[in-house]
Design a protein around this motif. Structure first.
Motif, short mmCIF file in Angstrom:
data_model
loop_
_atom_site.label_atom_id
_atom_site.label_comp_id
_atom_site.label_asym_id
_atom_site.label_seq_id
_atom_site.Cartn_x
_atom_site.Cartn_y
_atom_site.Cartn_z
N GLY A 1 -40.50 -48.60 5.07
CA GLY A 1 -39.59 -47.76 4.55
C GLY A 1 -39.85 -47.86 2.99
O GLY A 1 -41.08 -48.15 2.71
N VAL A 2 -38.96 -47.29 2.23
CA VAL A 2 -39.26 -47.38 0.91
C VAL A 2 -39.60 -48.67 0.10
O VAL A 2 -40.41 -48.96 -0.49
CB VAL A 2 -37.88 -46.73 0.19
N PRO A 3 -38.70 -49.74 0.51
CA PRO A 3 -39.12 -51.10 0.07
C PRO A 3 -40.66 -51.49 0.48
O PRO A 3 -41.56 -52.16 -0.27
CB PRO A 3 -38.25 -52.03 0.73
N GLY A 4 -41.04 -51.25 1.56
CA GLY A 4 -42.54 -51.42 1.87
C GLY A 4 -43.53 -50.65 1.31
O GLY A 4 -44.39 -51.22 0.76
N LEU A 5 -43.18 -49.24 0.83
CA LEU A 5 -43.94 -48.39 0.00
C LEU A 5 -44.03 -48.94 -1.60
O LEU A 5 -44.95 -49.03 -2.11
CB LEU A 5 -43.59 -46.99 -0.10
N ALA A 6 -42.89 -49.49 -2.05
CA ALA A 6 -42.82 -50.12 -3.36
C ALA A 6 -43.64 -51.29 -3.50
O ALA A 6 -44.31 -51.58 -4.25
CB ALA A 6 -41.34 -50.31 -3.71
N ALA A 7 -43.69 -52.17 -2.30
CA ALA A 7 -44.20 -53.34 -2.42
C ALA A 7 -45.89 -53.11 -2.28
O ALA A 7 -46.67 -53.67 -3.01
CB ALA A 7 -44.01 -54.17 -0.93
N LEU A 8 -46.35 -52.11 -1.53
CA LEU A 8 -47.62 -51.57 -1.63
C LEU A 8 -48.15 -51.34 -2.79
O LEU A 8 -49.09 -51.51 -3.34
CB LEU A 8 -47.79 -50.19 -0.50
N LEU A 9 -47.46 -50.38 -3.49
CA LEU A 9 -47.89 -49.92 -4.85
C LEU A 9 -47.81 -51.02 -6.03
O LEU A 9 -48.67 -51.09 -6.72
CB LEU A 9 -46.66 -48.63 -5.29
N GLY A 10 -46.88 -51.94 -5.83
CA GLY A 10 -46.77 -52.79 -6.67
C GLY A 10 -48.03 -53.92 -6.63
O GLY A 10 -48.84 -54.36 -7.07
#
Length: 359
Positions: free
Chosen positions: A340-349
């Motif tokens: 989800g969005v938390p997983g995408l945020a983790a990838l970007l970071g």
């Protein structure tokens, strides 16, 4: 060895919604004061930041500068309660303001209602070619390869918290500008300058720096500037594109067909839509072929130039990685589906300062 440089534009994003956050003015001051090689500058919107490397000769030199710059951006973002976004368009939606400079205000007036929603970040590759006429010949040589290169570079699959169905939504957004897409075929440098001057007189571009072709001659440096790429998820993705672009531009024996601009533009759209699965036009034969096959053909054609630059092993390794894990867009989509969005945020970071070749 021919020098090159890389410019990257980053978003600063809210960590929960992944919407643009207006923190770039503070970031520019902080990062400039830190004294990194290259240069940090503000961008068109206050949620954007740009980093440009110094002129460089090797991929290793470029990796060191890009990785250090991205790490610095990541550290600033962490302290500022945002996260960096090395992507072509942001996932979330938010209000942004035009950066308060005279030039950007003038560009915003020219863009009218496009300006506030122009959330696009690109990766620009400069390759130094000192002779003006050779720069034009190199630009002509690059034109039909632009869709093949874009098929590798899609990293903007989202818009307004939705999956767009495109690998490079930034390409679609950029098509709203009057000079976006493939540049014309030019007879010589005088023809190029006359064409550019006409566009400026017509206000189709407010100035030379706003010319939005997918590739152009730099108005500030003796370089060909390739602007077709989204900002890349990983520094090594950007370096792969730089190595390929440099090899094509210096390959003065690489013969290509003078394909019509509208045909190249159509296949740029297909590359933005389908990435590595796109059907494109072979720049050598003029026949339809697959992006994956044309990438293999390109590798064979420019291999001597990759070897001369010491880039051959790196390019082959990075190509193998992309065949396995996909482009930046593919990796973003996989992260969203998995977490989800938390997983995408983790990838970007995770990816902003990462380099798969880093120590």
């Amino acid at each position: 060895m021919t020098r090159f440089g890389v410019e990257e534009e980053y978003f600063l994003l809210d960590p929960d919604s992944l919407a643009p956050a207006s923190s770039a003015e503070r970031a520019e001051r902080a990062l400039t004061d830190a004294g990194h090689p290259g240069a940090f500058t503000g961008e068109f919107l206050t949620c954007q930041l740009e980093y440009a490397t110094s002129p460089l000769r090797t991929v290793d030199e470029a990796r060191a500068q890009l990785s250090a710059a991205r790490t610095a951006v990541s550290e600033f973002a962490r302290d500022g309660d945002c996260i960096p976004g090395p992507v072509g368009t942001p996932f979330g939606t938010g209000d942004s303001h035009v950066s308060p400079t005279t030039r950007y205000r003038e560009v915003a007036r020219w863009l009218a209602d496009i300006a506030g929603g122009h959330h696009v970040c690109g990766c620009h590759i400069h390759v130094e070619i000192t002779d003006a006429e050779e720069r034009v010949r190199a630009l002509n040589r690059l034109r039909p390869w632009l869709p093949v290169l874009l098929s590798l570079a899609g990293n903007s699959p989202f818009w307004h918290s939705r999956i767009t169905g495109f690998r490079s939504w930034r390409t679609v957004m950029m098509r709203r500008l009057p000079t976006m897409g493939c540049p014309p075929l030019f007879r010589d440098h005088a023809h190029y300058r006359h064409h550019l001057d006409q566009l400026i007189r017509l206000r189709a571009s407010p100035d030379a720096a706003s010319l939005a072709w997918a590739a152009r001659l730099s108005d500030r440096f003796p370089t060909v500037e390739v602007r077709v790429f989204d900002t890349q998820l990983d520094p090594d993705d950007a370096l792969l594109l730089a190595a390929l672009v440099r090899a094509i531009l210096v390959a003065d024996d690489l013969a290509v067909l003078p394909l019509d601009t509208d045909l190249i533009d159509a296949t740029l759209w297909m590359a933005a839509r389908e990435g590595l699965n796109a059907a494109l036009i072979d720049p050598i034969t003029g026949e339809a072929s697959s992006a994956r096959m044309l990438i293999q053909d390109l590798m064979l054609l420019i291999q001597p130039y990759l070897q001369d630059a010491g880039d051959d092993a790196f390019v082959r390794d990075r190509m193998a990685f992309i065949r396995s894990d996909g482009t930046g867009a593919d990796r973003q989509l996989a992260a969203l589906h998995a977490g989800g969005v938390p997983g995408l945020a983790a990838l970007l970071g995770e990816r902003v300062g990462h380099s798969s070749h880093a120590a």
